[in-house]
Motif scaffolding. Structure first.
Motif, PDB file in Angstrom:
ATOM      1  N   ALA A 292      64.214  32.791  12.318  1.00 21.52           N
ATOM      2  CA  ALA A 292      63.400  34.004  12.210  1.00 21.52           C
ATOM      3  C   ALA A 292      62.314  34.022  13.288  1.00 21.52           C
ATOM      4  CB  ALA A 292      62.777  34.098  10.820  1.00 21.52           C
ATOM      5  N   ALA A 293      61.654  32.894  13.505  1.00 20.87           N
ATOM      6  CA  ALA A 293      60.593  32.819  14.517  1.00 20.87           C
ATOM      7  C   ALA A 293      61.166  33.037  15.911  1.00 20.87           C
ATOM      8  CB  ALA A 293      59.890  31.462  14.437  1.00 20.87           C
ATOM      9  N   ALA A 294      62.354  32.493  16.160  1.00 25.05           N
ATOM     10  CA  ALA A 294      62.983  32.640  17.475  1.00 25.05           C
ATOM     11  C   ALA A 294      63.343  34.103  17.753  1.00 25.05           C
ATOM     12  CB  ALA A 294      64.231  31.760  17.553  1.00 25.05           C
ATOM     13  N   VAL A 295      63.888  34.774  16.755  1.00 33.14           N
ATOM     14  CA  VAL A 295      64.246  36.181  16.922  1.00 33.14           C
ATOM     15  C   VAL A 295      62.995  37.024  17.178  1.00 33.14           C
ATOM     16  CG1 VAL A 295      65.178  38.216  15.723  1.00 33.14           C
ATOM     17  CG2 VAL A 295      66.394  36.032  15.612  1.00 33.14           C
ATOM     18  N   VAL A 296      61.936  36.787  16.398  1.00 36.33           N
ATOM     19  CA  VAL A 296      60.691  37.533  16.580  1.00 36.33           C
ATOM     20  C   VAL A 296      60.112  37.261  17.969  1.00 36.33           C
ATOM     21  CG1 VAL A 296      58.288  37.713  15.781  1.00 36.33           C
ATOM     22  CG2 VAL A 296      60.169  37.732  14.130  1.00 36.33           C
ATOM     23  N   ALA A 297      60.108  35.992  18.385  1.00 36.49           N
ATOM     24  CA  ALA A 297      59.565  35.637  19.696  1.00 36.49           C
ATOM     25  C   ALA A 297      60.347  36.320  20.817  1.00 36.49           C
ATOM     26  CB  ALA A 297      59.581  34.122  19.886  1.00 36.49           C
ATOM     27  N   ALA A 298      61.680  36.327  20.706  1.00 41.84           N
ATOM     28  CA  ALA A 298      62.504  36.958  21.744  1.00 41.84           C
ATOM     29  C   ALA A 298      62.263  38.467  21.806  1.00 41.84           C
ATOM     30  CB  ALA A 298      63.984  36.660  21.483  1.00 41.84           C
TER      31      ALA A 298
ATOM     32  N   LEU B  66      59.585  40.204  20.703  1.00 45.59           N
ATOM     33  CA  LEU B  66      58.227  40.495  21.159  1.00 45.59           C
ATOM     34  C   LEU B  66      58.054  40.220  22.655  1.00 45.59           C
ATOM     35  CD1 LEU B  66      56.008  39.265  18.187  1.00 45.59           C
ATOM     36  CD2 LEU B  66      56.507  41.620  18.872  1.00 45.59           C
ATOM     37  N   THR B  67      58.660  39.150  23.137  1.00 49.58           N
ATOM     38  CA  THR B  67      58.571  38.837  24.567  1.00 49.58           C
ATOM     39  C   THR B  67      59.241  39.920  25.392  1.00 49.58           C
ATOM     40  OG1 THR B  67      58.586  36.479  24.067  1.00 49.58           O
ATOM     41  CG2 THR B  67      59.115  37.106  26.313  1.00 49.58           C
ATOM     42  N   ARG B  68      60.412  40.342  24.975  1.00 45.23           N
ATOM     43  CA  ARG B  68      61.150  41.384  25.708  1.00 45.23           C
ATOM     44  C   ARG B  68      60.369  42.698  25.693  1.00 45.23           C
ATOM     45  NH1 ARG B  68      63.726  43.782  29.321  1.00 45.23           N
ATOM     46  NH2 ARG B  68      65.544  45.015  28.813  1.00 45.23           N
ATOM     47  N   TRP B  69      59.796  43.021  24.546  1.00 44.16           N
ATOM     48  CA  TRP B  69      59.119  44.305  24.371  1.00 44.16           C
ATOM     49  C   TRP B  69      57.721  44.312  24.976  1.00 44.16           C
ATOM     50  CZ3 TRP B  69      55.716  45.861  19.928  1.00 44.16           C
ATOM     51  CH2 TRP B  69      55.461  47.221  19.929  1.00 44.16           C
ATOM     52  N   LEU B  70      56.919  43.281  24.702  1.00 44.56           N
ATOM     53  CA  LEU B  70      55.534  43.271  25.157  1.00 44.56           C
ATOM     54  C   LEU B  70      55.368  42.785  26.602  1.00 44.56           C
ATOM     55  CD1 LEU B  70      53.729  41.911  21.968  1.00 44.56           C
ATOM     56  CD2 LEU B  70      53.797  44.265  22.806  1.00 44.56           C
ATOM     57  N   ALA B  71      56.140  41.785  26.971  1.00 47.14           N
ATOM     58  CA  ALA B  71      55.976  41.210  28.307  1.00 47.14           C
ATOM     59  C   ALA B  71      56.907  41.853  29.329  1.00 47.14           C
ATOM     60  CB  ALA B  71      56.200  39.710  28.273  1.00 47.14           C
ATOM     61  N   ASP B  72      57.822  42.667  28.863  1.00 43.97           N
ATOM     62  CA  ASP B  72      58.768  43.357  29.736  1.00 43.97           C
ATOM     63  C   ASP B  72      59.492  42.380  30.665  1.00 43.97           C
ATOM     64  OD1 ASP B  72      60.127  45.635  30.520  1.00 43.97           O
ATOM     65  OD2 ASP B  72      58.781  45.954  32.234  1.00 43.97           O
ATOM     66  N   VAL B  73      60.079  41.320  30.051  1.00 43.55           N
ATOM     67  CA  VAL B  73      60.862  40.349  30.818  1.00 43.55           C
ATOM     68  C   VAL B  73      62.340  40.646  30.620  1.00 43.55           C
ATOM     69  CG1 VAL B  73      59.092  38.558  30.649  1.00 43.55           C
ATOM     70  CG2 VAL B  73      60.885  38.666  28.934  1.00 43.55           C
ATOM     71  N   SER B  74      63.165  39.967  31.384  1.00 48.50           N
ATOM     72  CA  SER B  74      64.608  40.180  31.283  1.00 48.50           C
ATOM     73  C   SER B  74      65.124  39.690  29.927  1.00 48.50           C
ATOM     74  CB  SER B  74      65.328  39.441  32.411  1.00 48.50           C
ATOM     75  OG  SER B  74      65.242  38.044  32.192  1.00 48.50           O
ATOM     76  N   VAL B  75      66.297  40.177  29.569  1.00 47.76           N
ATOM     77  CA  VAL B  75      66.934  39.763  28.316  1.00 47.76           C
ATOM     78  C   VAL B  75      67.170  38.259  28.325  1.00 47.76           C
ATOM     79  CG1 VAL B  75      69.027  39.978  26.924  1.00 47.76           C
ATOM     80  CG2 VAL B  75      67.992  42.016  27.941  1.00 47.76           C
ATOM     81  N   GLN B  76      67.639  37.725  29.462  1.00 48.60           N
ATOM     82  CA  GLN B  76      67.903  36.297  29.562  1.00 48.60           C
ATOM     83  C   GLN B  76      66.632  35.484  29.336  1.00 48.60           C
ATOM     84  OE1 GLN B  76      68.799  38.533  31.902  1.00 48.60           O
ATOM     85  NE2 GLN B  76      71.042  38.468  31.961  1.00 48.60           N
ATOM     86  N   ALA B  77      65.512  35.916  29.900  1.00 50.61           N
ATOM     87  CA  ALA B  77      64.249  35.201  29.726  1.00 50.61           C
ATOM     88  C   ALA B  77      63.798  35.263  28.269  1.00 50.61           C
ATOM     89  CB  ALA B  77      63.172  35.772  30.640  1.00 50.61           C
ATOM     90  N   ALA B  78      63.971  36.399  27.622  1.00 50.22           N
ATOM     91  CA  ALA B  78      63.594  36.538  26.211  1.00 50.22           C
ATOM     92  C   ALA B  78      64.461  35.638  25.331  1.00 50.22           C
ATOM     93  CB  ALA B  78      63.713  37.993  25.771  1.00 50.22           C
ATOM     94  N   ILE B  79      65.769  35.577  25.631  1.00 52.96           N
ATOM     95  CA  ILE B  79      66.681  34.710  24.874  1.00 52.96           C
ATOM     96  C   ILE B  79      66.319  33.248  25.091  1.00 52.96           C
ATOM     97  CG2 ILE B  79      69.072  33.906  24.701  1.00 52.96           C
ATOM     98  CD1 ILE B  79      69.925  36.835  25.209  1.00 52.96           C
ATOM     99  N   LEU B  80      66.018  32.867  26.319  1.00 53.68           N
ATOM    100  CA  LEU B  80      65.627  31.496  26.619  1.00 53.68           C
ATOM    101  C   LEU B  80      64.360  31.111  25.849  1.00 53.68           C
ATOM    102  CD1 LEU B  80      66.128  28.902  28.202  1.00 53.68           C
ATOM    103  CD2 LEU B  80      64.783  29.878  30.061  1.00 53.68           C
ATOM    104  N   LEU B  81      63.374  31.995  25.828  1.00 59.88           N
ATOM    105  CA  LEU B  81      62.151  31.731  25.075  1.00 59.88           C
ATOM    106  C   LEU B  81      62.458  31.609  23.586  1.00 59.88           C
ATOM    107  CD1 LEU B  81      59.019  31.470  25.054  1.00 59.88           C
ATOM    108  CD2 LEU B  81      59.013  33.889  24.473  1.00 59.88           C
ATOM    109  N   GLY B  82      63.311  32.498  23.074  1.00 58.39           N
ATOM    110  CA  GLY B  82      63.706  32.436  21.665  1.00 58.39           C
ATOM    111  C   GLY B  82      64.372  31.120  21.324  1.00 58.39           C
ATOM    112  N   LEU B  83      65.253  30.627  22.207  1.00 61.06           N
ATOM    113  CA  LEU B  83      65.908  29.326  21.984  1.00 61.06           C
ATOM    114  C   LEU B  83      64.897  28.188  21.972  1.00 61.06           C
ATOM    115  CD1 LEU B  83      69.163  29.673  24.111  1.00 61.06           C
ATOM    116  CD2 LEU B  83      68.983  29.513  21.623  1.00 61.06           C
TER     117      LEU B  83
END
Length: 190
Positions: free
Chosen positions: A22-28, A30-47
Motif C-alpha cells: 500500500a505504501a509503495a503504491v501511494v508513493a509511486a 504521489l511521486t508521479r503526480w506531484l513531482a511530475d517524474v516519468s512512470v519508470q521513476a515513479a515505479i522505481l521509487l515505489g519498489l
C-alpha cells in the motif's frame, strides 16, 4: 542433525508486507503526480519504498498470539481466540501460565545441547538460554502452566513448545538417554 531445524521461523506476519504494498503504491502515485517524474521513476521509487518498508515492518510486526487447542489451533472456525476469555475452544477453563524457573547460568558451565530436541534450532536455543533454560531436565519438569507461558512468550515462535512436544522429548532424553532418543526421534516416536 536432521532437516527439522532448517525452517526455524514461520516467517514474518504478512500484514506488514500488505502495508508495504500500500505504501509503495501511494508513493509511486504521489511521486508521479506531484513531482511530475516519468512512470519508470515513479515505479522505481515505489519498489524502493516497498522493499524498505516491507523489511522494516516484517522485522517488527508479530502474528497474533495463539493458544493451541487439541488440534494445534488457537482459535475456533470463526477466528475467535478463546484464551483471552479464560476458556479454550472447547469451553474448558484455560490453563494459567507460569514462567518456568530459570537458572542464572548452565550447571557446571555446560548447557545441554537443546538443539537435539526437534523444533529447537540456534535461535530458539538462544531464547531459551536468555530465559535461563539450559538443560533437558528443566524442560522435562514443565507442567501445563509452564508450557503455556513458553508457548505465549517465545517471540516469533508462538506455540512451538506444545506443537513440537518439547516436554515429551526432554523426558525421553532423561529416561532413555540421548542415543535412544535420537533413534526414536527419526520417526517422531516420543
Amino acid at each position: 542433525m536432521s532437516d527439522h531445524h532448517a525452517m526455524e521461523s514461520e516467517g514474518p506476519w504478512p500484514a506488514g508486507w500488505i502495508w508495504a504494498v500500500a505504501a509503495a503504491v501511494v508513493a509511486a502515485i504521489l511521486t508521479r503526480w506531484l513531482a511530475d517524474v516519468s512512470v519508470q521513476a515513479a515505479i522505481l521509487l515505489g519498489l524502493m519504498v516497498f522493499v524498505v518498508y516491507g523489511v522494516l515492518l516484517a522485522q517488527f510486526w508479530e502474528a497474533p498470539a495463539e493458544g493451541p487447542d487439541a488440534h494445534g489451533h488457537g482459535h475456533d472456525d470463526h477466528g475467535h481466540d478463546h484464551a483471552d476469555h479464560g476458556h479454550d475452544v472447547h469451553g474448558h477453563a484455560a490453563t494459567a501460565s507460569v514462567q518456568p524457573q530459570g537458572l542464572s547460568g548452565a550447571r557446571n558451565g555446560a548447557p545441554d545441547a537443546l538443539q537435539e530436541i526437534e523444533g529447537i534450532g540456534p535461535v530458539l536455543e538462544r531464547l531459551c538460554h536468555d530465559l535461563g533454560i539450559f538443560h533437558y531436565d528443566q524442560i522435562a519438569a514443565w507442567e501445563a502452566a509452564e508450557v503455556a507461558w513458553m508457548d505465549a512468550n517465545l517471540k516469533g515462535f508462538k506455540s512451538r513448545v506444545s506443537r513440537d512436544k518439547w516436554v515429551a522429548q526432554a523426558r525421553l532424553i532423561g529416561a532413555e538417554g540421548i542415543e535412544a532418543f535420537r533413534i526414536r526421534a527419526k520417526t517422531n516416536n516420543y
